[in-house]
Design a protein around this motif. Sequence first.
Motif, PDB file in Angstrom:
ATOM      1  N   GLY A  19      22.150  42.715  31.934  1.00 45.98           N
ATOM      2  CA  GLY A  19      21.530  43.567  32.937  1.00 45.98           C
ATOM      3  C   GLY A  19      21.494  42.928  34.309  1.00 45.98           C
ATOM      4  O   GLY A  19      21.826  43.557  35.319  1.00 45.98           O
ATOM      5  N   VAL A  20      21.109  41.656  34.359  1.00 42.13           N
ATOM      6  CA  VAL A  20      21.047  40.949  35.642  1.00 42.13           C
ATOM      7  C   VAL A  20      22.442  40.819  36.246  1.00 42.13           C
ATOM      8  O   VAL A  20      22.623  40.960  37.466  1.00 42.13           O
ATOM      9  N   GLY A  21      23.436  40.582  35.400  1.00 40.14           N
ATOM     10  CA  GLY A  21      24.815  40.484  35.887  1.00 40.14           C
ATOM     11  C   GLY A  21      25.294  41.784  36.509  1.00 40.14           C
ATOM     12  O   GLY A  21      25.949  41.786  37.560  1.00 40.14           O
ATOM     13  N   LEU A  22      24.953  42.892  35.875  1.00 41.63           N
ATOM     14  CA  LEU A  22      25.322  44.188  36.438  1.00 41.63           C
ATOM     15  C   LEU A  22      24.608  44.426  37.764  1.00 41.63           C
ATOM     16  O   LEU A  22      25.197  44.953  38.717  1.00 41.63           O
ATOM     17  N   GLY A  23      23.335  44.026  37.826  1.00 41.51           N
ATOM     18  CA  GLY A  23      22.591  44.150  39.086  1.00 41.51           C
ATOM     19  C   GLY A  23      23.226  43.322  40.183  1.00 41.51           C
ATOM     20  O   GLY A  23      23.326  43.776  41.336  1.00 41.51           O
ATOM     21  N   LEU A  50      16.376  43.139  36.368  1.00 43.11           N
ATOM     22  CA  LEU A  50      15.444  42.294  35.616  1.00 43.11           C
ATOM     23  C   LEU A  50      14.126  43.018  35.376  1.00 43.11           C
ATOM     24  O   LEU A  50      13.553  42.947  34.277  1.00 43.11           O
ATOM     25  N   TYR A  51      13.680  43.737  36.369  1.00 43.46           N
ATOM     26  CA  TYR A  51      12.448  44.522  36.271  1.00 43.46           C
ATOM     27  C   TYR A  51      12.569  45.559  35.152  1.00 43.46           C
ATOM     28  O   TYR A  51      11.701  45.662  34.267  1.00 43.46           O
ATOM     29  N   GLY A  52      13.649  46.330  35.177  1.00 39.95           N
ATOM     30  CA  GLY A  52      13.851  47.346  34.152  1.00 39.95           C
ATOM     31  C   GLY A  52      14.019  46.752  32.772  1.00 39.95           C
ATOM     32  O   GLY A  52      13.493  47.279  31.779  1.00 39.95           O
ATOM     33  N   GLY A  53      14.727  45.616  32.684  1.00 36.37           N
ATOM     34  CA  GLY A  53      14.960  44.989  31.391  1.00 36.37           C
ATOM     35  C   GLY A  53      13.699  44.429  30.764  1.00 36.37           C
ATOM     36  O   GLY A  53      13.446  44.617  29.561  1.00 36.37           O
ATOM     37  N   LEU A  54      12.878  43.736  31.539  1.00 36.76           N
ATOM     38  CA  LEU A  54      11.645  43.135  31.012  1.00 36.76           C
ATOM     39  C   LEU A  54      10.640  44.203  30.580  1.00 36.76           C
ATOM     40  O   LEU A  54      10.006  44.079  29.524  1.00 36.76           O
ATOM     41  N   LEU A 102      19.726  50.682  34.194  1.00 34.39           N
ATOM     42  CA  LEU A 102      20.775  49.952  33.488  1.00 34.39           C
ATOM     43  C   LEU A 102      20.217  48.681  32.852  1.00 34.39           C
ATOM     44  O   LEU A 102      20.613  48.299  31.741  1.00 34.39           O
ATOM     45  N   GLY A 103      19.299  48.021  33.563  1.00 32.77           N
ATOM     46  CA  GLY A 103      18.662  46.836  32.986  1.00 32.77           C
ATOM     47  C   GLY A 103      17.898  47.185  31.727  1.00 32.77           C
ATOM     48  O   GLY A 103      17.911  46.436  30.743  1.00 32.77           O
ATOM     49  N   ALA A 104      17.238  48.354  31.721  1.00 34.20           N
ATOM     50  CA  ALA A 104      16.503  48.806  30.538  1.00 34.20           C
ATOM     51  C   ALA A 104      17.450  49.184  29.406  1.00 34.20           C
ATOM     52  O   ALA A 104      17.215  48.864  28.235  1.00 34.20           O
ATOM     53  N   ILE A 105      18.547  49.865  29.741  1.00 32.21           N
ATOM     54  CA  ILE A 105      19.518  50.272  28.719  1.00 32.21           C
ATOM     55  C   ILE A 105      20.151  49.054  28.064  1.00 32.21           C
ATOM     56  O   ILE A 105      20.385  49.029  26.842  1.00 32.21           O
ATOM     57  N   ALA A 106      20.428  48.029  28.843  1.00 34.61           N
ATOM     58  CA  ALA A 106      21.044  46.816  28.300  1.00 34.61           C
ATOM     59  C   ALA A 106      20.164  46.150  27.260  1.00 34.61           C
ATOM     60  O   ALA A 106      20.657  45.476  26.347  1.00 34.61           O
ATOM     61  N   MET A 107      18.844  46.324  27.354  1.00 38.39           N
ATOM     62  CA  MET A 107      17.917  45.713  26.408  1.00 38.39           C
ATOM     63  C   MET A 107      17.740  46.540  25.136  1.00 38.39           C
ATOM     64  O   MET A 107      17.180  46.059  24.151  1.00 38.39           O
ATOM     65  N   ILE A 114      26.692  47.739  25.829  1.00 39.52           N
ATOM     66  CA  ILE A 114      28.060  48.182  26.114  1.00 39.52           C
ATOM     67  C   ILE A 114      28.050  49.379  27.055  1.00 39.52           C
ATOM     68  O   ILE A 114      28.831  49.451  28.012  1.00 39.52           O
ATOM     69  N   VAL A 115      27.155  50.315  26.793  1.00 39.48           N
ATOM     70  CA  VAL A 115      27.032  51.487  27.663  1.00 39.48           C
ATOM     71  C   VAL A 115      26.661  51.056  29.081  1.00 39.48           C
ATOM     72  O   VAL A 115      27.207  51.566  30.071  1.00 39.48           O
ATOM     73  N   ALA A 116      25.738  50.103  29.183  1.00 46.50           N
ATOM     74  CA  ALA A 116      25.318  49.618  30.499  1.00 46.50           C
ATOM     75  C   ALA A 116      26.486  48.983  31.246  1.00 46.50           C
ATOM     76  O   ALA A 116      26.643  49.181  32.459  1.00 46.50           O
ATOM     77  N   ILE A 117      27.312  48.242  30.532  1.00 43.27           N
ATOM     78  CA  ILE A 117      28.469  47.593  31.161  1.00 43.27           C
ATOM     79  C   ILE A 117      29.451  48.641  31.673  1.00 43.27           C
ATOM     80  O   ILE A 117      29.948  48.551  32.801  1.00 43.27           O
ATOM     81  N   VAL A 118      29.715  49.642  30.844  1.00 46.30           N
ATOM     82  CA  VAL A 118      30.663  50.696  31.239  1.00 46.30           C
ATOM     83  C   VAL A 118      30.124  51.468  32.439  1.00 46.30           C
ATOM     84  O   VAL A 118      30.833  51.697  33.432  1.00 46.30           O
TER      85      VAL A 118
END
Length: 417
Positions: A19-23, A50-54, A102-107, A114-118
């Motif tokens: 997620g952070v990489g995509l950001g 990072l906010y969305g993922g955590l 996207l950060g949330a989806i990655a988690m 994979i969806v977040a990366i695409v």
Amino acid sequence: MVDPVADPLAEVLLHLLVGVGLGALIGLEREQSESGGMFAGSRTFPLFALYGGLVSEFFPRMLPLAIGALVVPLTVAYAGKIRFEEDIGLTTVMAALLTAILGAIAMHSDTGAIVAIVVGGTVTVLLSIKDPIHEFAENIEETERLASAKFILVVLVVLPTLPNRPLDALYGLNPRFIWLMVVFVTGLGFVAYVLAQFLDPEQGIAVTGVIGGFVSSTATTVSMAEKTTQNETLYHICAFAVVIASIVMFPRALIEVAVVNPELLPSVAVPLGAMTVVGTVAAGALYWRTTSDETVEPDELSNPFRLRPALLFGVVFALVLLVSEHAHEWFGTSGVYATAFLSGLADVDAMTITLSRLAAEGTISTQVATTGIVIAAIANTLVKAALAWLLGTYRLGRLVSIVLGVVVASGLVLLVI
């Protein structure tokens, strides 16, 4: 010893890193394009992710509220952007919200990552091609925009309402499947049409041939034939364009087979792949013999997103599907082959999808489907040679016939073997 792959902490950190990489990727694009301005850049966007993922990982029930809370500082920053930079564009704001999501989806899961990366990659590409997209939109005529809008509207409105089952009133045809195939085939042409808008004619007649082959190889053949009647010295380069447009039909058919019946693909790939290779080599020989000062301006391709041709293809496809089924019942494999040849004279897509479908249902064998598809492709290739003879010059007709004749022969040899 703890397996790092199975370690829950390592898995959480890995997904968080995605997620952070995509950001960071989106943030770098925003900063490099200077679209973010004082709003956000290469440091802020990773923080959004990072906010969305955590929040998603540790407070999942709070995620909707957290995304809503993010709107407040974004609104303040957007107001400041308008005040100090006089920029009212919403792209960066939407990109910021999407990055947090996207950060949330990655988690969520491995699939979510994979969806977040695409999606993240797609967003980055869309953001980075701002100028070409705007230029493309400005160059589209009003009639073209209306045609595309009507087609998309019909797709979105009609598709959900169509029954997804065979109907006795339609002689056992599945209306949703037929319409999906119409959208799919038209979509292939539209992708090529869009690519053509980004390419300059100076990029070569080879590109014209490839793009024309996906949009309409018949129209490309007719166009090139007419050009030789205006200037006979162009027969070499026009023959090259006709051959390229004709052989593009083979990989196009392979794409259709892969979508409708992937299990049939290995069988069909052998003859169509061989015809593609032979045609490419022959086209290369033609291009090598073309003098460097031979140039030809390609005609403007028409937008495939037009309702009437799409509906016409749907009718043709439905008829081919019905005739093929009954031809097999009444006349066996010879009936299928005869239908494939006659259908291929007008359209390869309908026969390719039909035989792929029948093979998937077990109505016909893999061998019969493969042979029928190749026969349809050969019939359509012969039509291109005939058009070159009838509408072009003698030299063009002879050259195209020789090259495409070799291509057809390679396909026939593999069928016999």
